[in-house]
Design a protein around this motif. Structure first.
Motif, PDB file in Angstrom:
ATOM      1  N   LEU A  10      29.419   2.850 -19.165  1.00  0.00           N
ATOM      2  CA  LEU A  10      28.016   2.986 -18.777  1.00  0.00           C
ATOM      3  C   LEU A  10      27.870   4.071 -17.715  1.00  0.00           C
ATOM      4  N   VAL A  77      20.522   1.963 -24.515  1.00  0.00           N
ATOM      5  CA  VAL A  77      21.735   1.728 -23.730  1.00  0.00           C
ATOM      6  C   VAL A  77      22.695   0.815 -24.487  1.00  0.00           C
ATOM      7  N   ARG A  78      22.135  -0.048 -25.272  1.00  0.00           N
ATOM      8  CA  ARG A  78      22.969  -0.963 -26.050  1.00  0.00           C
ATOM      9  C   ARG A  78      23.983  -0.233 -26.924  1.00  0.00           C
ATOM     10  N   LEU A  81      27.236  -0.278 -25.284  1.00  0.00           N
ATOM     11  CA  LEU A  81      27.915  -1.572 -25.393  1.00  0.00           C
ATOM     12  C   LEU A  81      28.532  -1.742 -26.773  1.00  0.00           C
ATOM     13  N   LEU A  90      25.847 -10.009 -25.167  1.00  0.00           N
ATOM     14  CA  LEU A  90      24.442 -10.302 -24.914  1.00  0.00           C
ATOM     15  C   LEU A  90      23.916 -11.451 -25.762  1.00  0.00           C
ATOM     16  N   PHE A 123      18.522  -3.824 -22.579  1.00  0.00           N
ATOM     17  CA  PHE A 123      19.499  -2.896 -23.144  1.00  0.00           C
ATOM     18  C   PHE A 123      19.030  -2.228 -24.434  1.00  0.00           C
ATOM     19  N   GLU A 124      18.017  -2.796 -25.042  1.00  0.00           N
ATOM     20  CA  GLU A 124      17.540  -2.202 -26.296  1.00  0.00           C
ATOM     21  C   GLU A 124      16.314  -1.325 -26.113  1.00  0.00           C
ATOM     22  N   ARG A 126      15.485   0.313 -23.139  1.00  0.00           N
ATOM     23  CA  ARG A 126      15.765   1.477 -22.311  1.00  0.00           C
ATOM     24  C   ARG A 126      16.774   2.393 -22.988  1.00  0.00           C
TER      25      ARG A 126
ATOM     26  N   MET B 108      20.046   0.795 -13.203  1.00  0.00           N
ATOM     27  CA  MET B 108      19.623  -0.449 -13.847  1.00  0.00           C
ATOM     28  C   MET B 108      19.189  -1.496 -12.822  1.00  0.00           C
ATOM     29  N   TYR B 112      17.597  -5.216 -13.640  1.00  0.00           N
ATOM     30  CA  TYR B 112      18.660  -6.218 -13.730  1.00  0.00           C
ATOM     31  C   TYR B 112      18.534  -7.261 -12.628  1.00  0.00           C
TER      32      TYR B 112
END
Lengths: 144, 144
Positions: A10, A77-78, A81, A90, A123-124, A126, B108, B112
DNA sequence: ATAATTCAGGACAATTTTGTCCTGAATAGA
DNA sequence: TCTATTCAGGACAAAATTGTCCTGAATTAT
C-alpha cells in the motif's frame, strides 16, 4: 489488520503514484527508502504488484524503474489487496469460521458485518489516485 | 484481522462461557473439538487466557477443567484480545505507520479512524456473556 | 559491441507463528 | 497412600512470513 507485505504494498503504491509519471520513473531503492521498507523485500512485493492484476509497471535499464499508468491510478485501492492475495481479509469472519454467514451467523456476525461493509466500501470506492492526491498537512510514509 | 491464536481464543472463550458453570467445567479436548482447533495449541492458548489478565479459570484433577466466573463473563470481549497481546490491532494504522495520527495522518487515516472507532466500540461494549447469550439460529463454532 | 544501469526471479536464511509432545504438579476418590 | 485424571509448562518441530543475496535479462548510451 494486514500483513507487513501488504502494508508495504500500500505504501509503495502510494509512493509511486505520488512520485512518478510515465516519463519519470523511480528506482526500487528510492521507493524502499521512501516507505521505510527493506529494499530486497520491497523488490519482491513490487514484482507481485506488477504481475497479472497489474497495479504498477516497470522497465529495466538506465532511466528505468517503476511507474503507474493513468489507467491503474483509477483502480480501487482494493486492487492492491487483491494483488497481494489479501482481498479476502475484508470478508472473513472475525472468529475465523469458514461457514459463518447470514443464515449461520457467529455471535459477532451481525455487528461485524456492518463494519466489514464500511471497510469494503473504503477500499472499493477510493482509488489509488485518491490516496496519492490526499496530501494532508503531514504525509510522511516513513516511520519517523 | 486477527491471528489464528486469537481466533481460537475468541472461540474457546465463547465455548467455555456457553458450556460451563463453576460447578461443571470442561476439559481441553472437549473445548478443542468444539471449536475445531488443535488440542495442544488450544492448551497453550487457554494458559494465556488464564494468566494475569485472567479471562478464564481452571483446576487440575478429576472433574477439573476450564470454566469462567461470573465476574469474567462481564468483561468486554476486548479483554480476550488484550490477553492475547492483540489489543493494539484495533488501534494501529492501516499502512503500518508508527507515527500516523490526527496531526500527521496517512492518506487513509481519516476514513479508517471512523472504522476503528466502531471496531473498538464493538469489542469494548460487548461482554463475553453477551456473545455467549447470542445463540442465533445456527451457532456452530466448528468449520463445518 | 561493450559497459553501465536497473529490474526479474530464484535460492537461501532468519524470524514468527503455529502446532506437537513429554514430564511434572495438582486434585479427587478408593 | 495409591492411582487415575486433568492442567502447567517447557522443549521441540513444522510451516508461514519476512528478509537477503546472487545471477541473469533488458535497456540505454557510447
Amino acid at each position: 489488520m494486514f500483513s507487513k507485505a501488504t502494508e508495504y504494498a500500500l505504501r509503495a503504491t502510494i509512493y509511486i503514484a505520488q512520485h512518478t509519471t510515465e516519463d519519470s520513473k523511480c528506482r526500487i531503492d528510492d521507493i524502499a527508502r521512501g516507505i521505510d521498507a527493506p529494499v530486497s523485500f520491497t523488490a519482491k512485493i513490487l514484482q507481485a504488484l506488477r504481475k497479472d492484476e497489474k497495479v504498477i509497471n516497470s522497465i529495466s535499464g538506465p532511466n528505468g524503474g517503476f511507474y503507474i499508468t493513468d489507467k491503474c491510478r483509477k483502480k480501487p485501492v482494493r486492487a492492491i489487496l487483491d494483488a497481494m492475495g489479501e482481498g479476502e481479509v475484508l470478508e472473513k469472519c472475525v472468529l475465523g469460521l469458514k461457514k459463518c454467514s447470514n443464515t449461520s451467523p457467529c455471535p459477532m456476525h451481525s455487528d461485524y458485518k456492518e463494519i466489514k461493509k464500511k471497510l469494503l466500501r473504503l477500499f472499493e470506492d477510493r482509488t489509488i489516485q485518491d490516496l496519492a492526491d490526499d496530501k494532508g498537512m503531514f504525509l510522511k510514509l516513513g516511520k519517523k
